[in-house]
Design a protein around this motif. Structure first.
Motif, PDB file in Angstrom:
ATOM      1  N   THR A 113       3.168  11.085 -19.252  1.00  0.00           N
ATOM      2  CA  THR A 113       3.636  12.511 -20.134  1.00  0.00           C
ATOM      3  C   THR A 113       5.134  12.424 -21.029  1.00  0.00           C
ATOM      4  N   HIS A 114       5.743  11.693 -20.278  1.00  0.00           N
ATOM      5  CA  HIS A 114       7.054  11.677 -20.734  1.00  0.00           C
ATOM      6  C   HIS A 114       7.851  10.727 -20.546  1.00  0.00           C
ATOM      7  N   THR A 115       9.179  10.232 -21.106  1.00  0.00           N
ATOM      8  CA  THR A 115      10.010   9.272 -20.947  1.00  0.00           C
ATOM      9  C   THR A 115      10.852   9.571 -19.621  1.00  0.00           C
ATOM     10  N   LEU A 116      10.816   8.496 -18.488  1.00  0.00           N
ATOM     11  CA  LEU A 116      11.261   8.885 -17.390  1.00  0.00           C
ATOM     12  C   LEU A 116      12.658   8.700 -17.315  1.00  0.00           C
ATOM     13  N   THR A 117      13.631   9.596 -16.667  1.00  0.00           N
ATOM     14  CA  THR A 117      14.967   9.605 -16.536  1.00  0.00           C
ATOM     15  C   THR A 117      15.375   8.540 -15.411  1.00  0.00           C
ATOM     16  N   ASP A 118      16.524   8.163 -15.205  1.00  0.00           N
ATOM     17  CA  ASP A 118      16.968   7.499 -14.001  1.00  0.00           C
ATOM     18  C   ASP A 118      17.020   8.317 -12.604  1.00  0.00           C
ATOM     19  N   GLU A 119      17.188   9.541 -13.051  1.00  0.00           N
ATOM     20  CA  GLU A 119      17.196  10.554 -11.802  1.00  0.00           C
ATOM     21  C   GLU A 119      15.837  10.532 -11.101  1.00  0.00           C
ATOM     22  N   GLU A 120      14.992  10.837 -12.213  1.00  0.00           N
ATOM     23  CA  GLU A 120      13.606  10.740 -11.470  1.00  0.00           C
ATOM     24  C   GLU A 120      13.034   9.700 -10.753  1.00  0.00           C
ATOM     25  N   VAL A 121      13.548   8.242 -11.413  1.00  0.00           N
ATOM     26  CA  VAL A 121      13.167   7.057 -10.618  1.00  0.00           C
ATOM     27  C   VAL A 121      13.884   6.948  -9.576  1.00  0.00           C
ATOM     28  N   ASN A 122      15.161   7.275  -9.739  1.00  0.00           N
ATOM     29  CA  ASN A 122      15.926   7.053  -8.102  1.00  0.00           C
ATOM     30  C   ASN A 122      15.347   7.859  -7.130  1.00  0.00           C
ATOM     31  N   ARG A 123      14.963   9.295  -7.313  1.00  0.00           N
ATOM     32  CA  ARG A 123      14.449  10.093  -6.360  1.00  0.00           C
ATOM     33  C   ARG A 123      13.043   9.419  -5.448  1.00  0.00           C
ATOM     34  N   VAL A 124      12.200   8.795  -6.485  1.00  0.00           N
ATOM     35  CA  VAL A 124      11.201   8.430  -6.002  1.00  0.00           C
ATOM     36  C   VAL A 124      11.296   7.001  -5.154  1.00  0.00           C
ATOM     37  N   GLN A 125      12.410   6.256  -5.639  1.00  0.00           N
ATOM     38  CA  GLN A 125      12.676   4.966  -4.991  1.00  0.00           C
ATOM     39  C   GLN A 125      13.140   5.148  -3.550  1.00  0.00           C
ATOM     40  N   GLN A 126      14.239   6.330  -3.544  1.00  0.00           N
ATOM     41  CA  GLN A 126      14.645   6.943  -2.349  1.00  0.00           C
ATOM     42  C   GLN A 126      13.446   7.039  -1.364  1.00  0.00           C
ATOM     43  N   GLN A 127      12.525   7.911  -1.821  1.00  0.00           N
ATOM     44  CA  GLN A 127      11.353   8.356  -0.939  1.00  0.00           C
ATOM     45  C   GLN A 127      10.731   7.181  -0.308  1.00  0.00           C
ATOM     46  N   ILE A 128      10.645   6.177  -1.298  1.00  0.00           N
ATOM     47  CA  ILE A 128       9.869   4.767  -1.004  1.00  0.00           C
ATOM     48  C   ILE A 128      10.748   4.504   0.358  1.00  0.00           C
ATOM     49  N   LEU A 129      11.804   4.070   0.119  1.00  0.00           N
ATOM     50  CA  LEU A 129      12.720   3.400   0.779  1.00  0.00           C
ATOM     51  C   LEU A 129      12.732   4.298   2.532  1.00  0.00           C
ATOM     52  N   ASN A 142       0.795  -1.193  -0.070  1.00  0.00           N
ATOM     53  CA  ASN A 142       0.067   0.125  -0.049  1.00  0.00           C
ATOM     54  C   ASN A 142       0.857   1.222  -0.047  1.00  0.00           C
ATOM     55  N   ILE A 143       2.018   1.508   0.761  1.00  0.00           N
ATOM     56  CA  ILE A 143       2.825   2.239   0.821  1.00  0.00           C
ATOM     57  C   ILE A 143       3.419   2.458  -0.614  1.00  0.00           C
ATOM     58  N   ILE A 144       3.910   1.530  -1.221  1.00  0.00           N
ATOM     59  CA  ILE A 144       4.828   1.534  -2.421  1.00  0.00           C
ATOM     60  C   ILE A 144       3.690   2.193  -3.516  1.00  0.00           C
ATOM     61  N   LYS A 145       2.476   1.610  -3.401  1.00  0.00           N
ATOM     62  CA  LYS A 145       1.614   1.928  -4.389  1.00  0.00           C
ATOM     63  C   LYS A 145       1.166   3.588  -4.497  1.00  0.00           C
ATOM     64  N   GLY A 146       1.220   3.877  -3.208  1.00  0.00           N
ATOM     65  CA  GLY A 146       0.845   5.425  -3.087  1.00  0.00           C
ATOM     66  C   GLY A 146       1.581   6.435  -3.716  1.00  0.00           C
ATOM     67  N   TYR A 147       2.840   5.785  -4.053  1.00  0.00           N
ATOM     68  CA  TYR A 147       3.816   6.982  -4.757  1.00  0.00           C
ATOM     69  C   TYR A 147       3.536   7.456  -5.933  1.00  0.00           C
ATOM     70  N   PRO A 148       3.866   8.542  -6.549  1.00  0.00           N
ATOM     71  CA  PRO A 148       3.721   9.005  -7.894  1.00  0.00           C
ATOM     72  C   PRO A 148       4.517   8.112  -9.132  1.00  0.00           C
ATOM     73  N   LEU A 149       4.191   8.008 -10.211  1.00  0.00           N
ATOM     74  CA  LEU A 149       4.973   7.158 -11.279  1.00  0.00           C
ATOM     75  C   LEU A 149       5.032   5.853 -10.899  1.00  0.00           C
ATOM     76  N   VAL A 150       4.493   5.194 -10.011  1.00  0.00           N
ATOM     77  CA  VAL A 150       4.399   3.886  -9.491  1.00  0.00           C
ATOM     78  C   VAL A 150       3.198   3.179 -10.338  1.00  0.00           C
ATOM     79  N   VAL A 151       3.441   2.301 -11.298  1.00  0.00           N
ATOM     80  CA  VAL A 151       2.006   1.673 -11.849  1.00  0.00           C
ATOM     81  C   VAL A 151       1.772   0.364 -11.582  1.00  0.00           C
TER      82      VAL A 151
END
Lengths: 799, 383
Positions: free
Chosen positions: A770-786, A731-740
């Motif tokens: 809306t756009h092709t994701l960059t590694d940086e964007e994904v890293n940011r979200v992943q860090q937030q999740i963790l 539930n927590i992971i799913k709550g983050y943006p970009l996570v599909v």
């Protein structure tokens, strides 16, 4: 009802073959369910005349009879005691097929040497011909029969076995059937002439009749015959009764039965001298009133039953059975003969309640017409005088408070066409109705038809239309297709939901079963690990046929578990069963709720044993997976929470929650319950209330565009306390943006993880519309999740 | 394309035989004149490479050949890298030549790779030969219950004729099961449908509850609640107070049908039932309609089909009649329509009822009705 063709032929000439006649009757509504051809097997049996009887040279009890057969003479050995010279007998040649007098089996007659004398043939008893059980005496034929003629001409007959529908009590009689045949064939009817001498003082001076319950007795008629002599009835009458399936008793009783079979009107004979006070009172029984019936059994009556009483008490249960006290016996000399009409519902109730079905009861409860009483009474009176002697009192008793005239019914050709879809001319219609005995008055294109006195089933125009259709023949009616507008379209219904569900489960490898809706408390109690009374109590059948079918099932589980147990006796490997059916939940003062339930059980090997291996067993997660797959197919969003069903394993069960409601359950069976069902293995079970689910499956699905931009997939393995659930983390992971999408791909606890902890590994898919994701964007979200997981659950990244 | 290709085509012979080349054209002379040690080296590289290539017979060797002759550390690569150090003229001729050699070797490499792959594939095909008679890996297979299959088949037939599938309660009031269908209390027709009554306590006597004895009870409800045009079929379980034997079970299935509208006739009923028979039993199966009695219809019909075993000649199955009863039907009794609030003077209606179990029993030759409700997998898996 059984009808001998020869009897029928007394009233009507029949030119059709028996098979054709049977077919015509069947098509017109009187089904001939069987035909017995008596004499069909009597080849080589002819009429012979005894010309000499000599003693057997070697046996005292046997004699040698010489029989004239017209063209030749034969001498045969016989043991019959009743033979006289001059008697005409049934003579069987060698090769004739007969019934063995002792064993009852069929055999073919051979030439035999009996105590040294050759016997080429034999003289026959009724048993040997198969017409009765009488084996003591040789049949002695009337003198008028012709020597040498086939015996079938005299004793043969065809017995029609008819299935009479409940609306046609008039057809429970030979004359009634003769009337049907008249309408079907056009052959004229020839009914018996009735006349007899009334030689003693008028009946109303000797008996009074009072109907105290006219609602239950529309008519009561009687005749009085004195000076009768009770004896056996004549052979011909006995034979007809036997052919119709009735047992001959005495001349008087046989006559009442014979006339009942002839006219369809039941009669009852009282011993006139046993009628106390010379009064007949037709009244309701008093509650608890007792009467000993003809069969010697005392019956207790209620106020819903009708009795025939004299001054002191009941002498018969009206229309059902006579009383022992007024029974006609050997000493009887005067007969009070009753021919009455009783209320059908009352007779049905009485016969059913007292468990006394009878030929009379069957006719009364179907509603015969009161007009039948007199013709039947007169014929029976005549037969009594003829057969038992005696003299009839002048006149008849006839109380008729319930007179109901047959009313004319209007029928037009257009009505016929509107209902049948074919036009018949007024002439055709009138001709059919007239042939059936209707009185027809024509007015332009309409006819006023009055039913004949014997028909009780004709009340309105549709009844007349059926008469027309069935006599002309249903095969004359064309076949067309419905041309009317179609009904409004179906809403999404439970029917479709059930079909989808069934097909899905079959696709998952489940076998559908259907079990009885009725079960026993014993079976239901097996579902309880600790015994306690069922709450609420299931619905009970008031008159269960067997103890194991007494209660309406409040769940599907018990039957499915029993089915699993039964199949295990001959079945290894995985068993996956489901039933989709109703359960019955009682409601106060109303019909029970009948939700459609789905229940599936699975047990044993996960995969079919095969050369490519597969040793896993079916578990809770297989059951849950089936449920999830099904709900996915039905388009329902569901979640699971800890379940609390007593029949399931306390720690291995989950409740299915949809839109805030618990609509189902999945779990492993409680070990005690498995034991109660004699199942020695782990069983998993799931249940869904489809009726409750229905409203949630309706609603349009909305198309989601296919993503335009690529996704990025990351794996994340964390270590958390063992108590933390997958769902909490997800539930927590799913709550983050970009996570599909979040998929759990590994759960581990063991050596490489500290005690009391477990590792959960997720594959997370990130995507932006809306756009092709960059590694940086994904890293940011992943860090937030963790970080979130760390703060919430003290999760650590697994190294 | 390039210098060397031109050379080759104009010479009409193979470049790898240079000894005959030079005398023939001026261009070759030019080339020959420029034949430097580097060109010679390239010629040697090429010829030894091609020679070696000829004897290679597996992909592994081919790969090492590729490294040796075309790899980063190969002589050819070295030459190509050293071109920059040459004079412009030399760079042109040697460069062109070296690239030609490289192109040629690459082409040959690709051809050889194709050949070797084909060989490899054929070899692996031989190696991976499977026994195709081994059983397939089992996918789980479930079966719909034969009764479900039959019901779905029948529903489909009627749905295609514009009927809707509806259902009603199995525990029913006496009223809908009997009274509303022209079967009042103490009617003899009740005797033909032995009833299981529900024990509803003390108040039961007032409004008796029962297990429906036929799905016709649903028709009684439909007449009361729906407005014409009505075309429905009503499948479901029904119950009788009867002991089990090979032809009786206390629970079984029926499907009733009902059509109500202006102008519906018995001819339409015959047509509808005939169509059902045609689709269910087949085009050639003869059908017979005879008069029969059911309290809720008038005229009443029984439909029979020619016996499936003896084709009408008469046998044990059909009781020597040649016919097998399939269903009861008729024009809905005006009393029944009136009872449900539909004016029989305005609307006509037909109804029919089919017993289900008999159909799969006839079709598959099943001789004991109890098998349907015994849950025995050895039976159920056959359908």
């Amino acid at each position: 009802m059984k009808i001998p063709l020869k009897w029928l032929q007394e009233y009507i000439g029949i030119t059709l073959t028996p098979a054709d006649l049977a077919n015509r009757l069947t098509m017109a509504g009187t089904e001939v369910k069987g035909m017995q051809d008596i004499g069909g097997s009597w080849a080589n049996i002819v009429v012979g005349q005894i010309t000499a009887i000599n003693p057997h040279p070697n046996a005292d009890r046997l004699s040698l009879a010489t029989v004239d057969l017209g063209t030749e003479q034969q001498t045969v050995v016989t043991g019959a005691p009743n033979l006289k010279v001059g008697d005409k007998v049934a003579f069987a040649y060698v090769r004739a097929q007969l019934v063995d007098g002792h064993s009852g089996r069929l055999f073919r007659l051979k030439s035999a040497k009996i105590r040294g004398v050759v016997s080429n043939g034999m003289v026959c008893s009724e048993k040997e011909l198969g017409i009765s059980d009488n084996h003591e005496e040789i049949i002695v034929l009337p003198m008028g029969v012709e020597v040498g003629a086939s015996i079938a001409d005299y004793l043969g007959d065809v017995i029609l076995d008819l299935d009479i529908t409940p609306n046609r009590p008039d057809c429970l009689s030979v004359i009634g059937i003769a009337k049907e045949v008249t309408a079907l064939t056009g052959q004229g009817l020839d009914l018996p002439e009735v006349s007899y001498e009334e030689s003693i003082s008028p009946i109303d001076q000797q008996i009074s009749v009072e109907i105290a319950a006219p609602d239950l007795c529309p008519r009561y008629c009687a005749s009085l015959i004195t000076g009768v002599k009770i004896a056996e009835s004549p052979k011909w009458m006995q034979q007809r009764l036997l052919a119709c399936g009735m047992r001959p008793i005495s001349n008087i009783v046989d006559i009442t039965n014979y006339v009942m079979l002839e006219y369809g009107q039941p009669l009852h004979a009282f011993d006139y001298h046993q009628i106390r006070g010379k009064r007949i009172i037709v009244r309701r029984a008093t509650d608890g009133e007792a009467i000993v019936t003809l069969d010697g059994i005392e019956r207790t009556l209620s106020e819903y039953m009708l009795v025939i009483a004299d001054e002191e008490g009941a002498v018969a249960i009206a229309g059902v059975m006579g009383g022992a006290g007024s029974e006609v016996g050997e000493e009887t000399t005067s007969i009070l003969l009753e021919s009455a009409n009783f209320n059908p519902a009352s007779i049905h109730y009485t016969g059913r309640t007292l468990r006394l079905p009878s030929e009379a009861c069957m006719r009364f409860e179907r509603g015969i017409r009161p007009e039948l009483t007199l013709p039947a009474l007169k014929h029976a009176t005549q037969l009594i005088i003829q057969i038992a002697g005696g003299q009839a009192a002048r006149g008849l008793a006839d109380e008729y408070p319930g007179k109901l005239e047959q009313k004319p019914i209007l029928l037009s050709t257009s009505q016929v066409e509107r209902l049948l879809g074919i036009e018949f001319s007024l002439d055709q219609i009138v001709s059919v109705l007239t042939s059936l005995g209707f009185d027809c008055k024509i007015r332009e294109s309409e006819v006023w038809a009055t039913p004949p006195y014997w028909r009780s089933d004709i009340h309105q125009a549709v009844d007349l239309i059926e008469e027309v259709a069935r006599i002309i023949g249903y095969d004359k009616i064309p076949t067309t297709m419905l041309s009317q507008p179609l009904p409004r379209p179906d809403p999404d219904s439970i029917i479709r939901l059930k079909q989808k569900t069934r097909c899905s489960l079959v696709g998952y490898g489940f076998q559908e079963v259907i079990t009885y809706s009725l079960t026993s408390l014993e079976m239901l109690n097996r579902l309880l690990p600790e015994p306690h009374p069922l709450e609420p109590m299931p619905l009970r059948v008031a008159n269960p046929m067997t103890a194991d079918q007494e209660y309406l099932r409040p769940n599907l589980r018990a039957n499915l578990l029993a089915a699993l147990c039964a199949n295990r006796r001959h079945e290894d490997g995985g068993i996956k069963l489901f039933e989709l059916g109703r359960i019955y939940l009682p409601r106060q003062k109303d019909l029970p709720e009948e939700p459609e339930m789905l229940c599936g059980i699975l047990s044993g090997d996960r995969l079919e044993k095969s050369w490519q291996g597969g040793d896993e067993l079916l578990t809770f997660f297989d059951a849950k997976g089936v449920m999830e797959g099904l709900l996915n197919r039905l388009g329902v969003e569901a979640s699971f929470e800890q379940g609390s069903e007593e029949s399931l394993h306390p720690n291995k069960q989950a409740a299915l929650v949809i839109a805030g409601n618990r609509l189902g359950v999945v779990g492993e069976l409680h070990p005690k319950v498995s034991q109660a069902f004699e199942i020695g293995e782990t069983v998993c079970l799931f249940e869904i209330n489809l009726t409750a689910l229905l409203s949630l499956t309706i609603g349009h699905k909305i198309f989601q565009p296919i993503p335009k931009f690529p996704s990025i997939v990351r794996d994340l393995a964390i270590v958390v306390d063992a108590e933390i659930t997958h769902q909490e983390v997800q539930n927590i992971i799913k709550g983050y943006p970009l996570v599909v999408q979040v998929a759990l791909f590994d759960v581990y606890s063991g050596e490489q993880v500290p005690p009391g902890k477990k590792s959960l590994a997720y594959r997370i898919t990130f995507q932006s519309p809306t756009h092709t994701l960059t590694d940086e964007e994904v890293n940011r979200v992943q860090q937030q999740i963790l970080s979130k997981l760390t703060s919430e659950f003290s999760a650590t990244l697994r190294g | 394309m390039s210098a060397r290709k031109n050379l080759q085509s104009s010479l009409g012979t193979r470049f790898i035989v240079p000894s005959f080349e030079f005398a023939l054209t001026p261009l070759l002379l030019i080339a020959y004149n420029f034949k430097t040690p580097m060109i010679k080296q390239l010629e040697e590289i090429e010829s030894s490479a091609l020679q070696e290539l000829g004897s290679i017979d597996n992909i592994k060797q081919l790969e090492s050949w590729q490294v040796r002759y075309l790899g980063k550390k190969s002589q050819l690569t070295k030459i190509l890298r050293s071109l920059a150090t040459l004079s412009l003229d030399k760079r042109k001729t040697v460069g062109a030549y070296a690239n030609e050699v490289k192109g040629n070797l690459e082409n040959r490499l690709e051809q050889k790779r194709q050949v070797l792959r084909e060989v490899e594939l054929a070899a692996s095909a031989r190696r991976e030969d499977i026994d195709i008679t081994l059983p397939g890996r089992p996918f789980p297979v479930g079966h719909l219950h034969p009764i479900t299959q039959t019901l779905y088949e029948i529903c489909d037939i009627f749905v295609s004729m514009g009927f809707q599938v509806v259902e009603g309660p199995e525990v029913e009031w006496d009223y809908y099961n009997f009274e509303a269908l022209n079967i009042p209390k103490e009617h003899p027709a009740r005797d033909t449908m032995s009833t299981s009554w529900i024990d509803s306590g003390t108040e039961g006597g007032e409004r008796p509850m029962l297990l429906r004895t036929h799905t016709t009870s649903v028709s009684a409800r439909i007449i009361e609640t729906m407005h014409p045009p009505i075309r429905v079929v009503e499948p479901g379980k029904v119950y009788r107070y009867e002991a089990s034997d090979a032809t009786h079970t206390p629970m079984f299935y029926q499907i009733d049908g009902l059509a109500v509208d202006k102008g519906i006739t018995m001819a339409d009923l015959k047509g509808t039932l005939y169509e059902f028979s045609r689709r269910f039993f087949g085009e050639d199966r003869k059908v017979r309609f005879r008069c029969d009695y059911f309290p809720f219809v008038e005229p009443g019909i029984e439909m029979a089909i020619e016996c499936l075993v003896c084709n009408g000649k008469g046998c044990r199955l059909c009781g020597n009649s040649g016919w097998i009863e399939i269903l009861g039907a008729g024009m809905t009794h005006p009393q029944v329509l009136q009872c449900g609030g539909i004016d029989p003077e305005v609307y006509q209606s037909f109804a029919f009822g089919i017993g289900i179990e008999r159909l799969p029993m006839l079709r598959y030759g099943i001789d004991d009705i109890r098998l349907f409700y015994g849950s025995d997998l050895r039976f159920l898996r056959q359908f």
